[in-house]
Design a protein around this motif. Sequence first.
Motif, short mmCIF file in Angstrom:
data_model
loop_
_atom_site.label_atom_id
_atom_site.label_comp_id
_atom_site.label_asym_id
_atom_site.label_seq_id
_atom_site.Cartn_x
_atom_site.Cartn_y
_atom_site.Cartn_z
N MET A 97 -7.38 -42.07 10.87
CA MET A 97 -8.12 -43.87 10.65
C MET A 97 -8.80 -44.38 9.93
N LEU A 98 -9.65 -42.73 10.20
CA LEU A 98 -10.98 -43.47 8.35
C LEU A 98 -9.83 -43.17 7.37
N TRP A 99 -9.97 -42.46 6.82
CA TRP A 99 -8.82 -42.81 5.21
C TRP A 99 -8.95 -44.44 5.02
N PHE A 100 -8.55 -45.10 5.61
CA PHE A 100 -7.41 -46.64 5.43
C PHE A 100 -8.36 -47.29 5.06
N ARG A 101 -8.72 -48.34 4.80
CA ARG A 101 -8.82 -49.54 4.88
C ARG A 101 -8.90 -50.67 6.01
N PRO A 102 -9.91 -50.98 6.72
CA PRO A 102 -9.55 -52.18 7.65
C PRO A 102 -8.69 -52.19 7.72
N LEU A 103 -8.04 -53.32 6.86
CA LEU A 103 -6.92 -54.00 7.08
C LEU A 103 -5.73 -52.94 7.51
N THR A 104 -5.75 -52.13 7.12
CA THR A 104 -4.37 -50.83 6.95
C THR A 104 -4.49 -49.98 8.48
N GLN A 105 -6.11 -50.03 8.91
CA GLN A 105 -6.40 -49.40 10.10
C GLN A 105 -5.95 -50.26 11.00
N ALA A 106 -5.84 -52.06 10.70
CA ALA A 106 -4.83 -52.28 11.89
C ALA A 106 -4.54 -52.20 11.95
#
Length: 170
Positions: A97-106
Amino acid sequence: MNRPHYILLPVSPLFIAVTLICAFLLNLLPWGGLTGVPDFVALVLIFWSVHQPRKVGIGVAFVMGLMMDVHNASLLGENALAYTLLSYFAIMIHRRMLWFRPLTQALHVLPLLVMMQVVQMLIQALVSGKFPGWFYFASSLVSAALWPLVTWMLLAPQRRAIDRDETRPI
């Protein structure tokens, strides 16, 4: 790849405790039976399980779940089991998850929240024999939509510089 990478300060255990208490207090508010009210404790547990898995883990999730069980007057252990599974799976995917932006983390957070609600719904269905309806899962959608805001708010204290300097961009 063009976005800046911040060097984050270490998080204070006091800040983690305050955010968990604030999330619990937000869950205590009387929302008046509104559909789609987010589970703030679940959001904060996911956040800290992803960002600080050694400080906030399954034990903290279990205790928060017991506190929510007492508040909701639900079957003792219902929320504890759901939050424990939520924290476990969040810790399992935290590096990804930490590789992605917050929108993708959602998009990673949404299945975790749906899984948590399915566990709660199955326990309630076994005890009462009633299905709450499909709008029961609106809370997961609203919580996942709030994920970028929660991420921004909870990471803000760690982004500040220790000593401000005009020549240093960090």
